[in-house]
Design an enzyme around this catalytic site. Structure first.
Site, PDB file in Angstrom:
ATOM      1  N   GLY A  44      28.344  65.690  22.574  1.00  0.00           N
ATOM      2  CA  GLY A  44      29.649  65.891  21.927  1.00  0.00           C
ATOM      3  C   GLY A  44      29.800  65.310  20.538  1.00  0.00           C
ATOM      4  O   GLY A  44      30.559  65.837  19.726  1.00  0.00           O
ATOM      5  N   GLU A  99      31.295  57.996  19.085  1.00  0.00           N
ATOM      6  CA  GLU A  99      31.700  58.760  20.275  1.00  0.00           C
ATOM      7  C   GLU A  99      32.607  59.909  19.868  1.00  0.00           C
ATOM      8  O   GLU A  99      33.371  59.800  18.910  1.00  0.00           O
ATOM      9  CB  GLU A  99      32.483  57.841  21.224  1.00  0.00           C
ATOM     10  CG  GLU A  99      31.716  57.396  22.454  1.00  0.00           C
ATOM     11  CD  GLU A  99      31.594  58.482  23.523  1.00  0.00           C
ATOM     12  OE1 GLU A  99      31.622  59.686  23.201  1.00  0.00           O
ATOM     13  OE2 GLU A  99      31.469  58.101  24.701  1.00  0.00           O
ATOM     14  N   ASP A 100      32.554  60.987  20.628  1.00  0.00           N
ATOM     15  CA  ASP A 100      33.426  62.112  20.351  1.00  0.00           C
ATOM     16  C   ASP A 100      34.858  61.840  20.814  1.00  0.00           C
ATOM     17  O   ASP A 100      35.794  61.935  20.046  1.00  0.00           O
ATOM     18  CB  ASP A 100      32.883  63.396  21.009  1.00  0.00           C
ATOM     19  CG  ASP A 100      32.499  63.208  22.483  1.00  0.00           C
ATOM     20  OD1 ASP A 100      32.680  62.099  23.040  1.00  0.00           O
ATOM     21  OD2 ASP A 100      32.003  64.180  23.085  1.00  0.00           O
ATOM     22  N   ASP A 103      38.622  59.266  26.943  1.00  0.00           N
ATOM     23  CA  ASP A 103      39.678  59.765  27.825  1.00  0.00           C
ATOM     24  C   ASP A 103      40.069  58.629  28.769  1.00  0.00           C
ATOM     25  O   ASP A 103      40.930  57.814  28.447  1.00  0.00           O
ATOM     26  CB  ASP A 103      39.131  60.999  28.550  1.00  0.00           C
ATOM     27  CG  ASP A 103      40.154  61.689  29.431  1.00  0.00           C
ATOM     28  OD1 ASP A 103      41.279  61.183  29.550  1.00  0.00           O
ATOM     29  OD2 ASP A 103      39.836  62.740  30.007  1.00  0.00           O
ATOM     30  N   PHE A 152      42.840  68.854  27.796  1.00  0.00           N
ATOM     31  CA  PHE A 152      41.399  69.048  27.617  1.00  0.00           C
ATOM     32  C   PHE A 152      41.179  69.818  26.321  1.00  0.00           C
ATOM     33  O   PHE A 152      41.765  70.884  26.111  1.00  0.00           O
ATOM     34  CB  PHE A 152      40.804  69.802  28.803  1.00  0.00           C
ATOM     35  CG  PHE A 152      39.300  69.767  28.806  1.00  0.00           C
ATOM     36  CD1 PHE A 152      38.619  68.657  29.284  1.00  0.00           C
ATOM     37  CD2 PHE A 152      38.568  70.828  28.301  1.00  0.00           C
ATOM     38  CE1 PHE A 152      37.224  68.611  29.265  1.00  0.00           C
ATOM     39  CE2 PHE A 152      37.180  70.802  28.283  1.00  0.00           C
ATOM     40  CZ  PHE A 152      36.509  69.692  28.767  1.00  0.00           C
ATOM     41  N   VAL A 153      40.343  69.278  25.448  1.00  0.00           N
ATOM     42  CA  VAL A 153      40.145  69.901  24.139  1.00  0.00           C
ATOM     43  C   VAL A 153      38.683  70.316  23.927  1.00  0.00           C
ATOM     44  O   VAL A 153      37.771  69.784  24.564  1.00  0.00           O
ATOM     45  CB  VAL A 153      40.590  68.967  22.984  1.00  0.00           C
ATOM     46  CG1 VAL A 153      42.096  68.784  22.985  1.00  0.00           C
ATOM     47  CG2 VAL A 153      39.876  67.612  23.049  1.00  0.00           C
ATOM     48  N   ASP A 159      32.719  70.652  24.137  1.00  0.00           N
ATOM     49  CA  ASP A 159      32.468  71.917  24.805  1.00  0.00           C
ATOM     50  C   ASP A 159      33.357  72.136  26.029  1.00  0.00           C
ATOM     51  O   ASP A 159      34.001  71.222  26.531  1.00  0.00           O
ATOM     52  CB  ASP A 159      31.012  71.973  25.286  1.00  0.00           C
ATOM     53  CG  ASP A 159      30.796  71.102  26.521  1.00  0.00           C
ATOM     54  OD1 ASP A 159      31.275  69.952  26.538  1.00  0.00           O
ATOM     55  OD2 ASP A 159      30.167  71.587  27.476  1.00  0.00           O
TER      56      ASP A 159
HETATM   57  P1  5GP Z   1      36.009  59.204  29.793  1.00  0.00           P
HETATM   58  O1  5GP Z   1      34.894  58.529  30.511  1.00  0.00           O
HETATM   59  O2  5GP Z   1      36.570  58.364  28.659  1.00  0.00           O
HETATM   60  O3  5GP Z   1      37.087  59.666  30.726  1.00  0.00           O
HETATM   61  O4  5GP Z   1      35.452  60.542  29.191  1.00  0.00           O
HETATM   62  C1  5GP Z   1      34.556  60.529  28.152  1.00  0.00           C
HETATM   63  C2  5GP Z   1      33.671  61.741  28.108  1.00  0.00           C
HETATM   64  O5  5GP Z   1      34.206  62.839  28.842  1.00  0.00           O
HETATM   65  C3  5GP Z   1      33.543  62.197  26.677  1.00  0.00           C
HETATM   66  O6  5GP Z   1      32.444  61.588  26.032  1.00  0.00           O
HETATM   67  C4  5GP Z   1      33.396  63.690  26.825  1.00  0.00           C
HETATM   68  O7  5GP Z   1      32.044  63.999  27.021  1.00  0.00           O
HETATM   69  C5  5GP Z   1      34.167  64.014  28.074  1.00  0.00           C
HETATM   70  N1  5GP Z   1      35.550  64.412  27.769  1.00  0.00           N
HETATM   71  C6  5GP Z   1      36.676  63.687  27.954  1.00  0.00           C
HETATM   72  N2  5GP Z   1      37.766  64.377  27.570  1.00  0.00           N
HETATM   73  C7  5GP Z   1      37.308  65.559  27.096  1.00  0.00           C
HETATM   74  C8  5GP Z   1      37.965  66.714  26.522  1.00  0.00           C
HETATM   75  O8  5GP Z   1      39.182  66.807  26.356  1.00  0.00           O
HETATM   76  N3  5GP Z   1      37.156  67.744  26.155  1.00  0.00           N
HETATM   77  C9  5GP Z   1      35.792  67.715  26.308  1.00  0.00           C
HETATM   78  N4  5GP Z   1      35.114  68.789  25.913  1.00  0.00           N
HETATM   79  N5  5GP Z   1      35.148  66.642  26.827  1.00  0.00           N
HETATM   80  C10 5GP Z   1      35.909  65.580  27.214  1.00  0.00           C
END
Ligand code: 5GP
Length: 180
Positions: A44, A99-100, A103, A152-153, A159
């Site tokens: 990402g 990081e992208d 969440d 969700f984006v 992706d």
């Molecule tokens: P977390 O562990 O913080 O919940 O999620 C982090 C990872 O989940 C990100 O690095 C990404 O790969 C994926 N992710 C979380 N939210 C999104 C979103 O809105 N869109 C996409 N495409 N990936 C997400």
């Protein structure tokens, strides 16, 4: 884009580029004496990493990690698997993780713990996107591009089932599994 799965634009191309230029300036000032090793989290962050790196006026080095979170397509579970580890030894290095999106913060919490035991001189995180209100723990981000609402984006590296990474903006995903 004329695709029914691509919804409202959340961050426009120009906003991305302006903010990334600012982040690059901040990072260049903060790390002037200690040029960082940039660690991109694949897949990402690849596009953000490429643009951010060009906005940093320092002799940076690069490495990449690939991780995958178990869970459904649009929700992470916090169980993280390393698909590709770093090539470089980070002990004594000033590491800046790129990081992208953050969440729940679980992926980042895992990564931080995993990298911290390798003995970096410092360990900070630059995240392009931070979703409001969902973090179960303090994500402790040194740099954040944009705070966005909890949808969700896709786009700009992000992706849905490997598609839409090449959109030059960030948009809401309105396709199958959206909102689950
Ligand atoms: P977390 O562990 O913080 O919940 O999620 C982090 C990872 O989940 C990100 O690095 C990404 O790969 C994926 N992710 C979380 N939210 C999104 C979103 O809105 N869109 C996409 N495409 N990936 C997400």
């Amino acid at each position: 884009m004329n695709d029914p799965n691509v919804g409202r634009i959340v961050v426009e191309t120009e906003e991305l580029q302006n903010r990334i230029a600012q982040l690059g300036k901040e990072i260049s000032a903060d790390y002037a004496e200690t040029p960082p090793l940039l660690v991109g989290v694949l897949k990402g962050a690849f596009m953000f990493m490429a643009d951010l790196a060009r906005a940093i006026d320092l002799p940076v080095e690069f490495d990449f990690m690939a991780v995958s979170s178990y869970g459904s397509a649009t929700r992470t579970s916090g169980v993280v698997r390393i698909l590709k580890d770093l090539d470089l030894d980070i002990s004594g290095r000033h590491v800046l993780v790129v990081e992208d999106i953050v969440d729940s913060g679980l992926t980042l919490a895992y990564l931080r713990k995993n990298l911290a035991v390798r003995g970096p001189a410092s360990l900070n995180v630059c995240a392009l996107l931070l979703k409001d209100g969902l973090q179960r723990r303090d994500p402790d981000l040194r740099y954040v591009g944009f705070r966005i609402p909890p949808a969700f984006v896709i786009g700009y590296g992000l992706d849905a089932a490997e598609r839409y990474r090449n959109l030059p903006y960030v948009a809401e995903y309105t396709g199958p599994e959206a909102g689950r």
